[in-house]
Scaffold this motif. Structure first.
Motif, PDB file in Angstrom:
ATOM      1  N   ARG A 121      -7.739  -6.847   6.900  1.00 51.61           N
ATOM      2  CA  ARG A 121      -6.742  -5.991   7.689  1.00 51.61           C
ATOM      3  C   ARG A 121      -6.821  -6.216   9.142  1.00 51.61           C
ATOM      4  NH1 ARG A 121      -4.945  -1.223   5.068  1.00 51.61           N
ATOM      5  NH2 ARG A 121      -6.056  -0.943   3.044  1.00 51.61           N
ATOM      6  N   ARG A 154      -1.241  -6.675   7.400  1.00 46.16           N
ATOM      7  CA  ARG A 154      -0.769  -5.613   7.860  1.00 46.16           C
ATOM      8  C   ARG A 154       0.782  -5.725   8.063  1.00 46.16           C
ATOM      9  NH1 ARG A 154      -4.045  -1.837  10.640  1.00 46.16           N
ATOM     10  NH2 ARG A 154      -2.110  -0.786  11.269  1.00 46.16           N
ATOM     11  N   PRO A 203      -4.757  -7.584  12.355  1.00 45.70           N
ATOM     12  CA  PRO A 203      -3.158  -7.191  12.916  1.00 45.70           C
ATOM     13  C   PRO A 203      -2.461  -8.424  12.609  1.00 45.70           C
ATOM     14  CG  PRO A 203      -4.887  -7.765  14.985  1.00 45.70           C
ATOM     15  CD  PRO A 203      -5.859  -7.556  13.470  1.00 45.70           C
ATOM     16  N   GLU A 208      -4.783 -10.271   2.588  1.00 45.94           N
ATOM     17  CA  GLU A 208      -4.145  -8.918   3.028  1.00 45.94           C
ATOM     18  C   GLU A 208      -3.680  -9.093   4.252  1.00 45.94           C
ATOM     19  OE1 GLU A 208      -6.994  -5.877   2.365  1.00 45.94           O
ATOM     20  OE2 GLU A 208      -6.915  -6.216   0.235  1.00 45.94           O
ATOM     21  N   ASP A 254      -0.662   2.095   8.917  1.00 47.92           N
ATOM     22  CA  ASP A 254      -1.722   1.235   8.177  1.00 47.92           C
ATOM     23  C   ASP A 254      -1.194   0.443   6.995  1.00 47.92           C
ATOM     24  OD1 ASP A 254      -1.238   3.604   6.704  1.00 47.92           O
ATOM     25  OD2 ASP A 254      -3.588   3.840   6.236  1.00 47.92           O
ATOM     26  N   ASN A 255       0.010   0.568   6.921  1.00 49.89           N
ATOM     27  CA  ASN A 255       0.878  -0.009   5.606  1.00 49.89           C
ATOM     28  C   ASN A 255       0.445  -1.694   5.519  1.00 49.89           C
ATOM     29  OD1 ASN A 255       2.411  -0.202   3.438  1.00 49.89           O
ATOM     30  ND2 ASN A 255       4.467  -0.313   4.779  1.00 49.89           N
ATOM     31  N   THR A 256       0.011  -2.089   4.347  1.00 47.50           N
ATOM     32  CA  THR A 256      -0.705  -3.410   4.163  1.00 47.50           C
ATOM     33  C   THR A 256      -0.152  -4.010   3.050  1.00 47.50           C
ATOM     34  OG1 THR A 256      -2.654  -2.570   5.102  1.00 47.50           O
ATOM     35  CG2 THR A 256      -2.578  -4.553   3.886  1.00 47.50           C
ATOM     36  N   HIS A 288       4.038  -5.164  10.273  1.00 46.88           N
ATOM     37  CA  HIS A 288       4.752  -4.655  11.343  1.00 46.88           C
ATOM     38  C   HIS A 288       6.193  -5.098  11.110  1.00 46.88           C
ATOM     39  CE1 HIS A 288       1.245  -3.322  13.084  1.00 46.88           C
ATOM     40  NE2 HIS A 288       0.545  -4.639  12.894  1.00 46.88           N
ATOM     41  N   SER A 306       1.728  -9.582  10.680  1.00 44.53           N
ATOM     42  CA  SER A 306       3.156  -9.337  10.275  1.00 44.53           C
ATOM     43  C   SER A 306       2.923  -9.610   8.810  1.00 44.53           C
ATOM     44  CB  SER A 306       4.200  -9.599  11.064  1.00 44.53           C
ATOM     45  OG  SER A 306       4.158  -9.439  12.386  1.00 44.53           O
ATOM     46  N   ASN A 334       7.781  -2.499  15.442  1.00 43.53           N
ATOM     47  CA  ASN A 334       6.835  -1.533  14.735  1.00 43.53           C
ATOM     48  C   ASN A 334       7.302  -0.322  14.301  1.00 43.53           C
ATOM     49  OD1 ASN A 334       4.872  -3.776  15.373  1.00 43.53           O
ATOM     50  ND2 ASN A 334       3.894  -2.453  17.011  1.00 43.53           N
ATOM     51  N   SER A 368       0.851  -1.072  -0.015  1.00 42.40           N
ATOM     52  CA  SER A 368       0.050   0.159   0.003  1.00 42.40           C
ATOM     53  C   SER A 368       0.975   1.352   0.002  1.00 42.40           C
ATOM     54  CB  SER A 368      -1.093  -0.058   1.348  1.00 42.40           C
ATOM     55  OG  SER A 368      -0.100  -0.118   2.295  1.00 42.40           O
TER      56      SER A 368
END
Length: 383
Positions: A372, A181, A374, A179, A267-269, A183, A376, A261, A155
């Motif tokens: 989305r 997220r 939570p 998808e 919000d990088n996905t 981390h 990694s 993190n 993203s």
């Protein structure tokens, strides 16, 4: 202790014992229901007969429907993420009763793409690491793997162009999307930042953490490597170095997390594609990916997009890639809402076929379920 305190303690102990008894009873019931579900899953497989590979029994469309209902039913106290993981693993174990599916992924072990495998298929699969995206395609095409998982876009860092390019000469289809997220963590044996002289990571992970690195490790040399797992491997015996990677890589290579993190965008996905060999039925909430090319001349791109707009098909992504069939000749990868069998999209496709030089359906597949959550992940050409 007074007699009153003793009475209260005894009452609390009896209450706790009763709660534990109820938990034990529920555990027995849950286990019995899971066993019954496994027997029914086996009955479904028997009813289908001998279909050969595990991919013939796995239905991403059906699984997506089941998981959506799981989320709809959830009234807490467990989060949607937690309840979804539980059901994913139950379904994975039930499907693997006879033989686990073989899932090729962009390795090596400990990379983020491996986490996408477990997100989509659960842990009751045989995850097969491959050295490149092309090798994942070849493993599925050649039957060495039932499905493959590759990154396609991030993203903040954009598309993984090599994944798109391989579709130009492949008959594989997109069976699902995942998808995750992102981390990113700083893994190192060092105890302080001033002890770190080098930071290893995949180039996209370095880009995703560039502001944090500039603020905290401007003295360190940044070294791009083939994957974040490779970065972790190099760092595990180098106390003056650090790696940027996910928590799974930290566990695989035995590295402490000095800072967690550190990605610049919370919000990088990353989006991954699941590769299979056939188009799937509709799950009721789908996306379709098209590869199209128009004839040269003014308005060529408009001619490709206009049928979609006129038939009220929502487009949510378009990417261009050189066709490599001539100078300045391009093909377009388009993601739209809906399934290829939906009347509106089917009508638009008919018109496209009449006017376009190339129209290829790369897949109609379930939209990521609770995409989305939570977790990694990071897009890497070796992740």
């Amino acid at each position: 202790m007074t007699s009153s305190e003793t009475t209260n303690a005894d009452s609390a102990e009896r209450g706790l014992a009763e709660v534990r008894r109820k938990i034990d009873t529920l555990d027995e019931q849950i286990q019995a229901l899971i066993s019954e579900r496994a027997r029914l899953a086996a009955a479904v497989r028997e009813a289908k007969g001998d279909l050969g590979s595990g991919s013939a029994y796995y239905r991403p469309d059906r699984e997506a429907q089941v998981l959506r209902r799981v989320i709809e039913r959830n009234e807490g106290p467990l989060s949607d993420a937690a309840i979804l993981r539980l059901f994913r693993e139950i379904m994975s174990a039930c499907l693997a009763q006879q033989e686990p599916m073989r899932i090729a992924y962009l390795g090596p072990e400990g990379t983020f793409t491996q986490q996408a495998v477990y997100r989509q298929f659960g842990h009751s699969v045989n995850a097969i690491a491959q050295p490149s995206i092309e090798d994942v395609f070849l493993s599925v095409q050649g039957g060495e793997a039932d499905f493959g998982v590759v990154p396609v876009e991030n993203s903040t860092q954009g598309v993984v162009s090599h994944t798109l390019d391989l579709f130009m000469h492949s008959d594989l289809k997109i069976a699902a999307e995942v998808e995750l997220r992102i981390h990113q963590h700083l893994l190192t044996q060092a105890r302080r930042l001033d002890q770190i002289e080098r930071v290893y990571a995949h180039q996209q992970s370095l880009a995703q953490c560039k502001h944090w690195l500039a603020a905290h490790l401007d003295h360190a040399e940044l070294i791009a490597v083939s994957s974040n797992a490779e970065a972790a491997r190099r760092v595990r015996n180098a106390p003056d170095s650090a790696a940027i990677a996910g928590r799974h890589a930290a566990e695989v290579y035995g590295l402490p997390v000095l800072f967690a993190n550190i990605e610049d965008h919370v919000d990088n996905t990353t989006r991954f594609l699941v590769l299979g060999k056939s188009l799937l039925p509709s799950s009721g909430e789908d996306k379709t990916t098209l590869m199209v090319a128009g004839h040269d001349g003014p308005g060529a791109l408009f001619g490709l997009l206009e049928p979609l707009a006129r038939h009220h098909v929502n487009m949510n992504r378009i990417e261009s890639r050189p066709s490599r069939q001539g100078r300045w000749d391009y093909v377009f990868f388009i993601d739209v809402d809906g399934h290829v069998d939906d009347p509106s999209l089917a009508s638009a496709m008919e018109e496209l076929a009449e006017s376009a030089r190339l129209v290829k359906v790369l897949g109609s597949y379930p939209r990521a379920v609770l995409g989305r959550l939570p977790d990694s992940a990071a897009t890497e050409t070796q992740s």
